[in-house]
Design an enzyme around this catalytic site. Structure first.
Site, PDB file in Angstrom:
ATOM      1  N   ASP A  82       0.848  -1.197   0.000  1.00 30.65           N
ATOM      2  CA  ASP A  82       0.000   0.000   0.000  1.00 30.65           C
ATOM      3  C   ASP A  82       0.887   1.253   0.000  1.00 30.65           C
ATOM      4  O   ASP A  82       2.105   1.178   0.196  1.00 30.65           O
ATOM      5  CB  ASP A  82      -0.919  -0.026   1.235  1.00 30.65           C
ATOM      6  CG  ASP A  82      -2.032   1.014   1.150  1.00 30.65           C
ATOM      7  OD1 ASP A  82      -2.231   1.602   0.070  1.00 30.65           O
ATOM      8  OD2 ASP A  82      -2.692   1.247   2.184  1.00 30.65           O
ATOM      9  N   LYS A  83       0.240   2.384  -0.189  1.00 32.73           N
ATOM     10  CA  LYS A  83       0.915   3.681  -0.131  1.00 32.73           C
ATOM     11  C   LYS A  83       0.129   4.583   0.796  1.00 32.73           C
ATOM     12  O   LYS A  83      -1.115   4.519   0.821  1.00 32.73           O
ATOM     13  CB  LYS A  83       0.943   4.272  -1.544  1.00 32.73           C
ATOM     14  CG  LYS A  83       1.661   5.553  -1.719  1.00 32.73           C
ATOM     15  CD  LYS A  83       0.934   6.870  -1.717  1.00 32.73           C
ATOM     16  CE  LYS A  83      -0.429   7.095  -2.157  1.00 32.73           C
ATOM     17  NZ  LYS A  83      -0.834   8.514  -2.255  1.00 32.73           N
ATOM     18  N   HIS A  84       0.822   5.406   1.563  1.00 30.80           N
ATOM     19  CA  HIS A  84       0.102   6.427   2.330  1.00 30.80           C
ATOM     20  C   HIS A  84       0.805   7.772   2.122  1.00 30.80           C
ATOM     21  O   HIS A  84       2.025   7.860   2.216  1.00 30.80           O
ATOM     22  CB  HIS A  84       0.099   6.091   3.824  1.00 30.80           C
ATOM     23  CG  HIS A  84      -0.613   7.145   4.630  1.00 30.80           C
ATOM     24  ND1 HIS A  84      -1.985   7.165   4.779  1.00 30.80           N
ATOM     25  CD2 HIS A  84      -0.148   8.250   5.258  1.00 30.80           C
ATOM     26  CE1 HIS A  84      -2.329   8.227   5.482  1.00 30.80           C
ATOM     27  NE2 HIS A  84      -1.227   8.901   5.790  1.00 30.80           N
ATOM     28  N   SER A  85       0.014   8.782   1.864  1.00 33.40           N
ATOM     29  CA  SER A  85       0.588  10.125   1.734  1.00 33.40           C
ATOM     30  C   SER A  85       0.195  10.931   2.955  1.00 33.40           C
ATOM     31  O   SER A  85      -0.936  10.807   3.447  1.00 33.40           O
ATOM     32  CB  SER A  85       0.031  10.794   0.474  1.00 33.40           C
ATOM     33  OG  SER A  85       0.149  12.198   0.585  1.00 33.40           O
ATOM     34  N   THR A 122      -8.792  11.093  -0.499  1.00 36.78           N
ATOM     35  CA  THR A 122      -8.992  10.206  -1.653  1.00 36.78           C
ATOM     36  C   THR A 122     -10.456   9.775  -1.786  1.00 36.78           C
ATOM     37  O   THR A 122     -10.987   9.692  -2.898  1.00 36.78           O
ATOM     38  CB  THR A 122      -8.070   8.974  -1.515  1.00 36.78           C
ATOM     39  OG1 THR A 122      -6.733   9.464  -1.512  1.00 36.78           O
ATOM     40  CG2 THR A 122      -8.228   7.999  -2.656  1.00 36.78           C
ATOM     41  N   ARG A 170      -7.384  15.363  19.331  1.00 42.49           N
ATOM     42  CA  ARG A 170      -6.214  16.166  18.934  1.00 42.49           C
ATOM     43  C   ARG A 170      -6.628  17.328  18.054  1.00 42.49           C
ATOM     44  O   ARG A 170      -6.077  18.422  18.129  1.00 42.49           O
ATOM     45  CB  ARG A 170      -5.206  15.272  18.206  1.00 42.49           C
ATOM     46  CG  ARG A 170      -4.484  14.311  19.140  1.00 42.49           C
ATOM     47  CD  ARG A 170      -3.776  13.229  18.352  1.00 42.49           C
ATOM     48  NE  ARG A 170      -2.866  13.774  17.378  1.00 42.49           N
ATOM     49  CZ  ARG A 170      -2.588  13.231  16.188  1.00 42.49           C
ATOM     50  NH1 ARG A 170      -3.163  12.105  15.824  1.00 42.49           N
ATOM     51  NH2 ARG A 170      -1.743  13.803  15.368  1.00 42.49           N
ATOM     52  N   SER A 185      -0.620   7.520  14.730  1.00 41.10           N
ATOM     53  CA  SER A 185      -1.961   7.571  14.151  1.00 41.10           C
ATOM     54  C   SER A 185      -1.961   6.924  12.762  1.00 41.10           C
ATOM     55  O   SER A 185      -2.762   6.034  12.461  1.00 41.10           O
ATOM     56  CB  SER A 185      -2.407   9.039  14.075  1.00 41.10           C
ATOM     57  OG  SER A 185      -3.476   9.208  13.201  1.00 41.10           O
ATOM     58  N   LYS A 189      -3.082   2.598  11.676  1.00 45.26           N
ATOM     59  CA  LYS A 189      -4.102   2.241  10.693  1.00 45.26           C
ATOM     60  C   LYS A 189      -3.507   1.367   9.585  1.00 45.26           C
ATOM     61  O   LYS A 189      -4.133   0.423   9.126  1.00 45.26           O
ATOM     62  CB  LYS A 189      -4.723   3.509  10.104  1.00 45.26           C
ATOM     63  CG  LYS A 189      -5.613   4.231  11.117  1.00 45.26           C
ATOM     64  CD  LYS A 189      -6.165   5.538  10.600  1.00 45.26           C
ATOM     65  CE  LYS A 189      -5.174   6.650  10.658  1.00 45.26           C
ATOM     66  NZ  LYS A 189      -5.674   8.010  10.648  1.00 45.26           N
ATOM     67  N   LYS A 190      -2.287   1.704   9.173  1.00 42.29           N
ATOM     68  CA  LYS A 190      -1.672   0.947   8.077  1.00 42.29           C
ATOM     69  C   LYS A 190      -1.258  -0.447   8.542  1.00 42.29           C
ATOM     70  O   LYS A 190      -1.356  -1.419   7.791  1.00 42.29           O
ATOM     71  CB  LYS A 190      -0.483   1.725   7.503  1.00 42.29           C
ATOM     72  CG  LYS A 190      -0.914   2.949   6.730  1.00 42.29           C
ATOM     73  CD  LYS A 190      -1.618   2.548   5.427  1.00 42.29           C
ATOM     74  CE  LYS A 190      -2.653   3.545   4.980  1.00 42.29           C
ATOM     75  NZ  LYS A 190      -3.384   3.143   3.765  1.00 42.29           N
TER      76      LYS A 190
HETATM   77  N1  URA Z   1      -3.241  11.799   9.236  1.00 47.23           N
HETATM   78  C1  URA Z   1      -3.563  10.861  10.155  1.00 47.23           C
HETATM   79  O1  URA Z   1      -4.139   9.831   9.844  1.00 47.23           O
HETATM   80  N2  URA Z   1      -3.235  11.103  11.442  1.00 47.23           N
HETATM   81  C2  URA Z   1      -2.589  12.214  11.845  1.00 47.23           C
HETATM   82  O2  URA Z   1      -2.304  12.350  13.007  1.00 47.23           O
HETATM   83  C3  URA Z   1      -2.257  13.177  10.871  1.00 47.23           C
HETATM   84  C4  URA Z   1      -2.606  12.930   9.562  1.00 47.23           C
END
Ligand code: URA
Length: 425
Positions: A82-85, A122, A170, A185, A189-190
């Site tokens: 996967d990719k996360h930006s 997205t 937050r 964070s 999730k990833k």
């Molecule tokens: N994106 C996230 O999922 N978590 C953060 O804390 C900041 C950006």
């Protein structure tokens, strides 16, 4: 004996939290009923100022993952990557990258979020496609990856529920921009998503979460370490976000631009970042494919169509078009030296493309088109931006956001590199 006030005091005074304190806190905050929001907010602020040691953060992140479940993607039968930006303006890379890497032979489980503030999401972009639905069950995701290779969907409720509580807190307590809190964070999730490997696109520049390069590098190192220590092979690229990526910021506008790239056209900067990320993903997945050649073959365009159709979307239907368009012109001649990313992102947001609160709806057709980009020659009176809106009364506040954002200079500015660093094994 573990207690909430003792945990807050320990972090306030700069101590490392014990593993027991961390798991107790995350478990009870996610479960509700034991820890009050003001206590969690106090701890977030203490972490903001005191930071966390790397082994402490690893335990914190693992506890967040364990607050829900970790998906098992074994049934997909393909390497998953996967990719996360970390987010930017006009960052539509996932729409091209997911079908591209799937066409290279990997499975891409892209669980995404919606945009907040100036940074697009997205899912909002994909939802501009008539009929497309973001919500899939885990079985549907696995089935789609087996049949089509790629899936873009909303994260299920069970993916790091602790993050949902902490992130909301937050957001309203000025504790978002803390490296350990952002890294845990994103990575919780990833990691929970179950991908074998992950490529991070960590942005720096005015339109990003981490405008300074040094902080972006530190965030990238922190996330790569967290991925690796949790069994996810992770690489990060640091990429520039000084100006809009590609030429559009806005949901349907970005779908159109992504389709252009999938059809062999589209802007060079967007193609460069997408291919750099695809190269890393293909290498991590252990595949012998050249993403540039695969993109040129046209197959990723077909995969995108299959992905969209599998989720009820119809790419042959007309995408929403804004009924009102205005242009922003410049009154000097020279070269476009700067087109500030954050300002364009805020303008697109004010035109309706983004949301201020999670509950807000977004306009599919609103946004900004960059008719010129930094480095382009400019004539007097030339249109530089096109503003698109459903409601013409929004043009005035969008123009306010753009004050000072456009700078015309006497000499052609030196081109700025887009991919500035790579972190990981
Ligand atoms: N994106 C996230 O999922 N978590 C953060 O804390 C900041 C950006």
């Amino acid at each position: 004996m573990v207690d909430t006030v003792g945990i807050i005091r320990a972090k306030r005074d700069g101590h490392r939290l014990s593993d027991e304190q961390i798991t107790w806190f995350i478990h009870n905050y996610a479960a509700g009923g034991v820890i009050a929001d003001e206590q969690a907010a106090a701890l977030a602020m203490a972490i903001f100022f005191q930071g966390m040691e790397s082994d402490e953060l690893a335990v914190w992140t693992e506890a967040m993952v364990d607050s829900g479940s970790r998906l098992d993607l074994g049934a997909v039968g393909l390497p998953t990557v996967d990719k996360h930006s970390t987010g930017g303006v006009g960052d539509k890379v996932s729409l091209i990258l997911v079908p591209l890497v799937a066409a290279c032979g990997a499975a891409v489980p892209q669980l995404s979020g919606r945009g907040l503030g100036h940074s697009g999401g997205t899912l909002d972009k994909m939802e501009a496609i008539p009929g497309w639905r973001a919500s899939l069950s885990v079985d549907e995701m696995v089935d789609q990856m087996r049949r089509v290779g790629g899936v873009i969907a909303g994260a299920t409720e069970d993916i790091s529920p602790a993050d949902r509580c902490l992130y909301a807190l937050r957001d309203v307590t000025a504790t978002v921009d803390s490296i350990p809190l952002i890294a845990s964070s994103i990575m919780s999730k990833k990691i929970a998503e179950g991908t074998d490997s992950l490529v991070l696109d960590v942005k720096f520049g005015s339109g990003s979460f981490m405008p300074e390069l040094d902080r972006a590098r530190e965030l990238a190192h922190t996330m790569v370490d967290l991925g690796e220590s949790n069994g996810v092979r992770t690489v990060a690229l640091i990429t520039a976000m000084h100006t809009v990526l590609g030429r559009t910021a806005g949901n349907a506008l970005e779908v159109v631009e992504s389709l252009k790239v999938l059809e062999g056209e589209g802007p060079d900067d967007l193609i460069e970042v997408t291919l750099a990320l695809a190269d890393e993903m293909v290498a991590l997945a252990g595949l012998d494919a050249d993403p540039a050649e695969v993109l040129a073959s046209g197959r990723p365009r077909e995969v995108f169509e299959e992905m969209v159709a599998a989720q009820g979307g119809d790419l042959s239907a007309d995408l929403p078009i804004a009924p009102h368009v205005e242009v922003v012109t410049v009154e000097e001649a020279g070269w476009l030296g700067r087109l500030d990313c954050l300002s364009v992102g805020i303008a697109a947001w004010r035109l309706g493309a983004g949301r201020a609160r999670k509950e807000d709806t977004v306009s599919a057709s609103a946004g900004v088109v960059c008719l010129a980009k930094p480095g382009d020659a400019i004539e007097v009176g030339q249109p530089v931006l096109e503003l698109h809106a459903e409601d013409p009364s929004l043009f005035a506040i969008a123009r306010e956001a753009l004050e000072g954002a456009i700078e015309v200079v006497d000499e052609a500015p030196a081109p700025m590199p887009l991919v500035v660093d790579r972190i990981g094994a």
